[in-house]
Design a protein around this motif. Structure first.
Motif, PDB file in Angstrom:
ATOM      1  N   THR A 168       7.844   2.228 -13.789  1.00 56.12           N
ATOM      2  CA  THR A 168       9.217   2.260 -14.281  1.00 56.12           C
ATOM      3  C   THR A 168      10.105   1.407 -13.378  1.00 56.12           C
ATOM      4  O   THR A 168       9.741   1.094 -12.237  1.00 56.12           O
ATOM      5  N   ARG A 169      11.273   1.073 -13.879  1.00 49.82           N
ATOM      6  CA  ARG A 169      12.280   0.368 -13.075  1.00 49.82           C
ATOM      7  C   ARG A 169      12.698   1.233 -11.876  1.00 49.82           C
ATOM      8  O   ARG A 169      12.943   0.732 -10.785  1.00 49.82           O
ATOM      9  N   THR A 170      12.769   2.534 -12.089  1.00 46.48           N
ATOM     10  CA  THR A 170      13.131   3.452 -11.013  1.00 46.48           C
ATOM     11  C   THR A 170      12.094   3.419  -9.897  1.00 46.48           C
ATOM     12  O   THR A 170      12.444   3.425  -8.715  1.00 46.48           O
ATOM     13  N   ASP A 171      10.800   3.378 -10.260  1.00 44.53           N
ATOM     14  CA  ASP A 171       9.755   3.262  -9.242  1.00 44.53           C
ATOM     15  C   ASP A 171       9.959   2.002  -8.412  1.00 44.53           C
ATOM     16  O   ASP A 171       9.800   2.027  -7.192  1.00 44.53           O
ATOM     17  N   HIS A 172      10.316   0.904  -9.070  1.00 45.69           N
ATOM     18  CA  HIS A 172      10.570  -0.327  -8.327  1.00 45.69           C
ATOM     19  C   HIS A 172      11.753  -0.140  -7.378  1.00 45.69           C
ATOM     20  O   HIS A 172      11.694  -0.513  -6.213  1.00 45.69           O
ATOM     21  N   ALA A 173      12.830   0.441  -7.870  1.00 45.58           N
ATOM     22  CA  ALA A 173      14.021   0.645  -7.044  1.00 45.58           C
ATOM     23  C   ALA A 173      13.703   1.516  -5.830  1.00 45.58           C
ATOM     24  O   ALA A 173      14.220   1.288  -4.735  1.00 45.58           O
ATOM     25  N   ASN A 174      12.842   2.513  -6.016  1.00 44.59           N
ATOM     26  CA  ASN A 174      12.483   3.415  -4.927  1.00 44.59           C
ATOM     27  C   ASN A 174      11.433   2.839  -3.978  1.00 44.59           C
ATOM     28  O   ASN A 174      11.195   3.397  -2.908  1.00 44.59           O
ATOM     29  N   SER A 175      10.819   1.727  -4.353  1.00 39.83           N
ATOM     30  CA  SER A 175       9.701   1.184  -3.578  1.00 39.83           C
ATOM     31  C   SER A 175      10.101   0.685  -2.197  1.00 39.83           C
ATOM     32  O   SER A 175       9.256   0.562  -1.316  1.00 39.83           O
ATOM     33  N   LEU A 176      11.369   0.387  -1.997  1.00 37.45           N
ATOM     34  CA  LEU A 176      11.815  -0.133  -0.706  1.00 37.45           C
ATOM     35  C   LEU A 176      12.228   0.968   0.266  1.00 37.45           C
ATOM     36  O   LEU A 176      12.568   0.688   1.407  1.00 37.45           O
ATOM     37  N   LYS A 177      12.184   2.215  -0.160  1.00 39.22           N
ATOM     38  CA  LYS A 177      12.673   3.326   0.658  1.00 39.22           C
ATOM     39  C   LYS A 177      11.700   3.862   1.707  1.00 39.22           C
ATOM     40  O   LYS A 177      12.154   4.302   2.766  1.00 39.22           O
TER      41      LYS A 177
ATOM     42  N   ARG B 251      13.195 -15.937  -9.923  1.00 45.09           N
ATOM     43  CA  ARG B 251      12.957 -14.503 -10.080  1.00 45.09           C
ATOM     44  C   ARG B 251      13.168 -14.158 -11.540  1.00 45.09           C
ATOM     45  O   ARG B 251      14.179 -14.546 -12.128  1.00 45.09           O
ATOM     46  N   ALA B 252      12.217 -13.461 -12.120  1.00 47.78           N
ATOM     47  CA  ALA B 252      12.339 -13.055 -13.520  1.00 47.78           C
ATOM     48  C   ALA B 252      11.929 -11.598 -13.670  1.00 47.78           C
ATOM     49  O   ALA B 252      10.898 -11.175 -13.155  1.00 47.78           O
ATOM     50  N   GLU B 253      12.763 -10.820 -14.352  1.00 47.65           N
ATOM     51  CA  GLU B 253      12.409  -9.458 -14.708  1.00 47.65           C
ATOM     52  C   GLU B 253      11.669  -9.522 -16.034  1.00 47.65           C
ATOM     53  O   GLU B 253      12.043 -10.285 -16.926  1.00 47.65           O
TER      54      GLU B 253
ATOM     55  N   GLN C  44       0.816  -1.216   0.000  1.00 46.10           N
ATOM     56  CA  GLN C  44       0.000   0.000   0.000  1.00 46.10           C
ATOM     57  C   GLN C  44       0.849   1.267   0.000  1.00 46.10           C
ATOM     58  O   GLN C  44       0.374   2.328  -0.402  1.00 46.10           O
ATOM     59  N   ALA C  45       2.095   1.168   0.435  1.00 43.74           N
ATOM     60  CA  ALA C  45       2.968   2.338   0.548  1.00 43.74           C
ATOM     61  C   ALA C  45       3.942   2.469  -0.623  1.00 43.74           C
ATOM     62  O   ALA C  45       4.834   3.303  -0.589  1.00 43.74           O
ATOM     63  N   MET C  46       3.774   1.648  -1.670  1.00 43.02           N
ATOM     64  CA  MET C  46       4.742   1.639  -2.770  1.00 43.02           C
ATOM     65  C   MET C  46       4.218   2.444  -3.953  1.00 43.02           C
ATOM     66  O   MET C  46       3.355   1.982  -4.703  1.00 43.02           O
ATOM     67  N   GLU C  47       4.751   3.650  -4.097  1.00 43.08           N
ATOM     68  CA  GLU C  47       4.341   4.513  -5.211  1.00 43.08           C
ATOM     69  C   GLU C  47       4.865   3.971  -6.531  1.00 43.08           C
ATOM     70  O   GLU C  47       5.953   3.402  -6.592  1.00 43.08           O
ATOM     71  N   GLY C  48       4.082   4.150  -7.576  1.00 39.91           N
ATOM     72  CA  GLY C  48       4.490   3.711  -8.900  1.00 39.91           C
ATOM     73  C   GLY C  48       4.131   2.269  -9.197  1.00 39.91           C
ATOM     74  O   GLY C  48       4.362   1.788 -10.296  1.00 39.91           O
TER      75      GLY C  48
END
Length: 126
Positions: free
Chosen positions: A86-95, A116-118, A58-62
């Motif tokens: 975006t890939r960047t949204d995924h990278a930022n999702s853990l912050k 795991r597959a991208e 619920q707290a993961m933007e993008g």
């Protein structure tokens, strides 16, 4: 349990939303990004781990789709399907602090990670 038709509908809505102006591409014109993976819970703790994953999502933007599914053969295995703007949204999702707190609560419940597959979502049917 989610029916196949409901799953496809949810995925279709996510992909349609991503194609709307301003939602489908990030500022740097990145493509939509997807992940599919397995997470193994400690014996008997799958339901508790799933609850934490869904709460954190619920707290993961993008994030356009965060589908958590129980494996039908392994009572401790979880499948996670993710679609991100975006890939960047995924990278930022853990912050975010809420996600970090959920990770701290989930870590003791995790026995390991599997496949795991991208992916690059390109369409849907339904």
């Amino acid at each position: 349990m989610m029916e196949r038709r409901e799953f496809i509908g949810a995925a279709a809505l996510a992909l349609l939303a991503s194609s709307a102006p301003g939602l489908g591409m990030g500022n740097d014109m990145e493509e939509i990004y997807g992940l599919i993976g397995q997470l193994k819970a400690n014996a008997g703790q799958r339901a508790e781990l799933i609850a934490i994953l869904l709460e954190a999502s619920q707290a993961m933007e993008g994030n356009l789709l965060y589908l958590v599914a129980e494996d039908l053969e392994d009572p401790d295995l979880i499948w996670i399907t993710e679609v991100w703007r975006t890939r960047t949204d995924h990278a930022n999702s853990l912050k975010p602090a809420a996600v970090q707190a959920a990770i701290a609560r989930a870590r003791p419940l995790i026995a390991g990670f599997g496949l795991r597959a991208e992916t690059r979502p390109v369409g849907y049917a339904g």
